[in-house]
Scaffold this motif. Structure first.
Motif, PDB file in Angstrom:
ATOM      1  N   ALA A 220     -31.554  -9.402  13.038  1.00  0.00           N
ATOM      2  CA  ALA A 220     -32.866  -9.459  12.383  1.00  0.00           C
ATOM      3  C   ALA A 220     -33.965  -9.053  13.357  1.00  0.00           C
ATOM      4  CB  ALA A 220     -33.121 -10.867  11.854  1.00  0.00           C
ATOM      5  N   ALA A 221     -33.923  -9.589  14.572  1.00  0.00           N
ATOM      6  CA  ALA A 221     -34.926  -9.257  15.579  1.00  0.00           C
ATOM      7  C   ALA A 221     -34.878  -7.772  15.921  1.00  0.00           C
ATOM      8  CB  ALA A 221     -34.708 -10.101  16.830  1.00  0.00           C
ATOM      9  N   ALA A 222     -33.666  -7.251  16.103  1.00  0.00           N
ATOM     10  CA  ALA A 222     -33.508  -5.835  16.458  1.00  0.00           C
ATOM     11  C   ALA A 222     -34.019  -4.927  15.354  1.00  0.00           C
ATOM     12  CB  ALA A 222     -32.041  -5.540  16.757  1.00  0.00           C
ATOM     13  N   SER A 223     -33.793  -5.316  14.087  1.00  0.00           N
ATOM     14  CA  SER A 223     -34.222  -4.485  12.967  1.00  0.00           C
ATOM     15  C   SER A 223     -35.737  -4.381  12.887  1.00  0.00           C
ATOM     16  CB  SER A 223     -33.670  -5.037  11.652  1.00  0.00           C
ATOM     17  OG  SER A 223     -34.325  -6.241  11.284  1.00  0.00           O
ATOM     18  N   LEU A 224     -36.442  -5.354  13.475  1.00  0.00           N
ATOM     19  CA  LEU A 224     -37.903  -5.347  13.472  1.00  0.00           C
ATOM     20  C   LEU A 224     -38.479  -4.831  14.779  1.00  0.00           C
ATOM     21  CD1 LEU A 224     -38.551  -8.832  11.782  1.00  0.00           C
ATOM     22  CD2 LEU A 224     -38.439  -6.579  10.702  1.00  0.00           C
ATOM     23  N   GLY A 225     -37.609  -4.499  15.723  1.00  0.00           N
ATOM     24  CA  GLY A 225     -38.073  -4.005  17.013  1.00  0.00           C
ATOM     25  C   GLY A 225     -38.664  -5.087  17.890  1.00  0.00           C
ATOM     26  N   LEU A 226     -38.230  -6.336  17.672  1.00  0.00           N
ATOM     27  CA  LEU A 226     -38.744  -7.466  18.449  1.00  0.00           C
ATOM     28  C   LEU A 226     -37.644  -8.042  19.328  1.00  0.00           C
ATOM     29  CD1 LEU A 226     -40.667  -9.367  15.611  1.00  0.00           C
ATOM     30  CD2 LEU A 226     -41.683  -7.920  17.380  1.00  0.00           C
ATOM     31  N   SER A 227     -38.045  -8.673  20.421  1.00  0.00           N
ATOM     32  CA  SER A 227     -37.077  -9.385  21.237  1.00  0.00           C
ATOM     33  C   SER A 227     -36.680 -10.658  20.504  1.00  0.00           C
ATOM     34  CB  SER A 227     -37.674  -9.744  22.599  1.00  0.00           C
ATOM     35  OG  SER A 227     -38.698 -10.718  22.437  1.00  0.00           O
ATOM     36  N   ARG A 228     -35.522 -11.181  20.822  1.00  0.00           N
ATOM     37  CA  ARG A 228     -35.069 -12.429  20.186  1.00  0.00           C
ATOM     38  C   ARG A 228     -36.076 -13.549  20.423  1.00  0.00           C
ATOM     39  NH1 ARG A 228     -29.804 -15.061  19.063  1.00  0.00           N
ATOM     40  NH2 ARG A 228     -30.146 -17.310  19.146  1.00  0.00           N
ATOM     41  N   ARG A 229     -36.599 -13.620  21.641  1.00  0.00           N
ATOM     42  CA  ARG A 229     -37.551 -14.682  21.979  1.00  0.00           C
ATOM     43  C   ARG A 229     -38.823 -14.584  21.141  1.00  0.00           C
ATOM     44  NH1 ARG A 229     -39.855 -15.975  28.096  1.00  0.00           N
ATOM     45  NH2 ARG A 229     -41.156 -17.778  27.505  1.00  0.00           N
ATOM     46  N   ALA A 230     -39.386 -13.368  21.041  1.00  0.00           N
ATOM     47  CA  ALA A 230     -40.610 -13.181  20.263  1.00  0.00           C
ATOM     48  C   ALA A 230     -40.352 -13.458  18.782  1.00  0.00           C
ATOM     49  CB  ALA A 230     -41.136 -11.766  20.451  1.00  0.00           C
ATOM     50  N   PHE A 231     -39.228 -12.967  18.295  1.00  0.00           N
ATOM     51  CA  PHE A 231     -38.875 -13.170  16.886  1.00  0.00           C
ATOM     52  C   PHE A 231     -38.754 -14.662  16.576  1.00  0.00           C
ATOM     53  CE2 PHE A 231     -35.727 -13.923  13.586  1.00  0.00           C
ATOM     54  CZ  PHE A 231     -36.121 -13.064  12.580  1.00  0.00           C
ATOM     55  N   THR A 232     -38.016 -15.386  17.409  1.00  0.00           N
ATOM     56  CA  THR A 232     -37.796 -16.818  17.187  1.00  0.00           C
ATOM     57  C   THR A 232     -39.105 -17.592  17.179  1.00  0.00           C
ATOM     58  OG1 THR A 232     -35.622 -16.687  18.247  1.00  0.00           O
ATOM     59  CG2 THR A 232     -36.622 -18.869  18.067  1.00  0.00           C
ATOM     60  N   SER A 241     -39.770 -23.448  10.383  1.00  0.00           N
ATOM     61  CA  SER A 241     -38.364 -23.787  10.582  1.00  0.00           C
ATOM     62  C   SER A 241     -37.683 -22.665  11.356  1.00  0.00           C
ATOM     63  CB  SER A 241     -37.654 -24.010   9.246  1.00  0.00           C
ATOM     64  OG  SER A 241     -37.619 -22.813   8.489  1.00  0.00           O
ATOM     65  N   THR A 242     -36.449 -22.911  11.748  1.00  0.00           N
ATOM     66  CA  THR A 242     -35.693 -21.867  12.448  1.00  0.00           C
ATOM     67  C   THR A 242     -35.216 -20.813  11.447  1.00  0.00           C
ATOM     68  OG1 THR A 242     -33.538 -22.942  12.163  1.00  0.00           O
ATOM     69  CG2 THR A 242     -34.863 -23.582  14.095  1.00  0.00           C
ATOM     70  N   TRP A 243     -34.817 -19.665  11.962  1.00  0.00           N
ATOM     71  CA  TRP A 243     -34.349 -18.581  11.098  1.00  0.00           C
ATOM     72  C   TRP A 243     -33.124 -19.010  10.289  1.00  0.00           C
ATOM     73  CZ3 TRP A 243     -29.650 -15.925  11.081  1.00  0.00           C
ATOM     74  CH2 TRP A 243     -29.601 -14.769  10.301  1.00  0.00           C
ATOM     75  N   LEU A 244     -32.142 -19.616  10.941  1.00  0.00           N
ATOM     76  CA  LEU A 244     -30.913 -19.992  10.255  1.00  0.00           C
ATOM     77  C   LEU A 244     -31.178 -21.042   9.184  1.00  0.00           C
ATOM     78  CD1 LEU A 244     -27.873 -19.621  10.049  1.00  0.00           C
ATOM     79  CD2 LEU A 244     -27.584 -21.391  11.792  1.00  0.00           C
ATOM     80  N   THR A 245     -32.000 -22.043   9.496  1.00  0.00           N
ATOM     81  CA  THR A 245     -32.327 -23.079   8.517  1.00  0.00           C
ATOM     82  C   THR A 245     -33.014 -22.475   7.304  1.00  0.00           C
ATOM     83  OG1 THR A 245     -32.536 -24.782  10.225  1.00  0.00           O
ATOM     84  CG2 THR A 245     -33.646 -25.193   8.126  1.00  0.00           C
ATOM     85  N   HIS A 246     -33.939 -21.574   7.543  1.00  0.00           N
ATOM     86  CA  HIS A 246     -34.688 -20.955   6.442  1.00  0.00           C
ATOM     87  C   HIS A 246     -33.771 -20.113   5.555  1.00  0.00           C
ATOM     88  CE1 HIS A 246     -38.402 -19.518   4.541  1.00  0.00           C
ATOM     89  NE2 HIS A 246     -37.857 -18.309   4.539  1.00  0.00           N
ATOM     90  N   VAL A 247     -32.936 -19.292   6.169  1.00  0.00           N
ATOM     91  CA  VAL A 247     -32.038 -18.427   5.412  1.00  0.00           C
ATOM     92  C   VAL A 247     -31.059 -19.257   4.580  1.00  0.00           C
ATOM     93  CG1 VAL A 247     -30.136 -16.764   5.622  1.00  0.00           C
ATOM     94  CG2 VAL A 247     -32.223 -16.443   6.959  1.00  0.00           C
ATOM     95  N   ARG A 248     -30.522 -20.294   5.176  1.00  0.00           N
ATOM     96  CA  ARG A 248     -29.558 -21.120   4.440  1.00  0.00           C
ATOM     97  C   ARG A 248     -30.223 -21.907   3.319  1.00  0.00           C
ATOM     98  NH1 ARG A 248     -25.319 -23.159   9.170  1.00  0.00           N
ATOM     99  NH2 ARG A 248     -24.071 -21.234   9.115  1.00  0.00           N
ATOM    100  N   ARG A 249     -31.471 -22.294   3.520  1.00  0.00           N
ATOM    101  CA  ARG A 249     -32.195 -22.987   2.447  1.00  0.00           C
ATOM    102  C   ARG A 249     -32.393 -22.048   1.261  1.00  0.00           C
ATOM    103  NH1 ARG A 249     -36.859 -24.035   4.875  1.00  0.00           N
ATOM    104  NH2 ARG A 249     -36.029 -25.911   5.858  1.00  0.00           N
ATOM    105  N   LEU A 250     -32.777 -20.804   1.526  1.00  0.00           N
ATOM    106  CA  LEU A 250     -32.935 -19.818   0.459  1.00  0.00           C
ATOM    107  C   LEU A 250     -31.603 -19.578  -0.256  1.00  0.00           C
ATOM    108  CD1 LEU A 250     -35.161 -17.152   2.279  1.00  0.00           C
ATOM    109  CD2 LEU A 250     -35.895 -18.694   0.448  1.00  0.00           C
ATOM    110  N   ALA A 251     -30.529 -19.476   0.513  1.00  0.00           N
ATOM    111  CA  ALA A 251     -29.214 -19.213  -0.065  1.00  0.00           C
ATOM    112  C   ALA A 251     -28.756 -20.356  -0.965  1.00  0.00           C
ATOM    113  CB  ALA A 251     -28.194 -18.984   1.048  1.00  0.00           C
TER     114      ALA A 251
END
Length: 303
Positions: A220-232, A241-251
């Motif tokens: 996800a970070a790479a697809s936006l051209g961001l570093s993992r740290r900046a993205f997080t 919330s964190t990325w994983l928590t948010h994605v799983r909540r939507l799912a």
């Protein structure tokens, strides 16, 4: 704990909830490509170690996505080496054949598209560069997810199947063309992009309908051209919330809707929500909802 094919299925306490996973049928020959009247077909081809393919020429556009394995897709004037995650474009009326690596028989998704669907743009197919498409993990995951959904819908018998299949095929072609246009764009200087927070806000908005395409935080970070740290950091600021928590909540929210409003099997719901493994789906559903998917569906039906 129940076992499926010798593997533990965590979170499942009722044998009736277990949906047997289909066995993969291996083939020694290339499958027949008979397009339906709406002009889009997706084949899933799992090659045996003895797989052979004669030279083949067809009237449709063919997109070959590599699920597993390695090998070469040959044109008469060029050979393209492929491996898992690659996409190969075969234009209409182009002789081609596939030869697997001796130690890595391949499994493929083959998407066949009738050229008549591109009648609105006569030059579109010619702008698609034949051969290997060099993507990234985000692109590869989006294509694989879309093809899986198409395979599922293809056999569903739903009245919307024709338009869904056509729309999905055109969307994949759109992604391929966008990738070609934005290869340099991925390296655009940060000064030309509005700001990182706006990029994240746009991504979060798209996640509400594209959560099933999410693969990993790094992708996800790479697809936006961001570093993992900046993205997080920015994702946490925007969503709380964190990325994983948010994605799983939507799912899981989508899964609740599908369980309540459709007759899809639990396995199909899990697949549609982006879970490649039933045990993870059961565990996440029960963690967020408090009951298993089957119990949730029964409780809704009883109301």
């Amino acid at each position: 704990m129940w076992l499926v094919d010798g593997c533990p299925l965590a979170g499942v306490t009722d044998v009736n909830e277990i949906v047997a996973m289909p066995k993969q049928t291996l083939t020694d020959r290339a499958l027949h490509e008979n397009l339906p009247e709406w002009g889009v077909l997706v084949l899933e081809s799992h090659h045996s170690p003895q797989f052979t393919m004669e030279w083949r020429e067809h009237s449709f556009l063919k997109l070959v996505y590599v699920l597993r394995g390695r090998g070469v897709l040959e044109f008469q004037d060029r050979v393209h080496h492929f491996e898992s995650g690659d996409l190969v474009i075969v234009p209409p009326m182009t002789a081609n054949r596939i030869t697997d690596a001796p130690d890595a028989a391949s499994s493929l998704y083959v998407c066949c598209i009738d050229p008549s669907l591109f009648a609105f743009d006569d030059g579109l197919i010619s702008r698609l560069r034949r051969g290997l498409v060099s993507g990234n993990p985000h692109f590869s995951n989006r294509v694989a997810t879309q093809l899986r959904r198409m395979r599922h819908h293809q056999v569903s018998g739903d009245l919307t199947r024709p338009i869904s299949m056509v729309a999905s095929a055109l969307r994949i072609v759109e992604w391929v063309m966008q990738l070609g246009q934005s290869t340099a764009g991925a390296n655009v200087s940060r000064g030309r992009r509005s700001n990182d927070r706006a990029i994240i806000e746009d991504y979060v908005a798209r996640l509400s309908t594209e959560f099933y395409e999410a693969s990993t935080i790094d992708a996800a970070a790479a697809s936006l051209g961001l570093s993992r740290r900046a993205f997080t950091k920015l994702f946490q600021e925007v969503t709380g919330s964190t990325w994983l928590t948010h994605v799983r909540r939507l799912a899981i929210n989508h899964a609740k809707h599908q369980l309540a409003q459709t007759n899809l099997s639990i396995a199909s719901v899990a697949f549609e929500c982006g879970f490649n493994d039933l045990s993870t789906f059961y565990r996440q559903f029960k963690s967020q909802v408090g009951v298993s998917p089957k119990s949730y569906r029964q409780s809704i039906a009883a109301d």
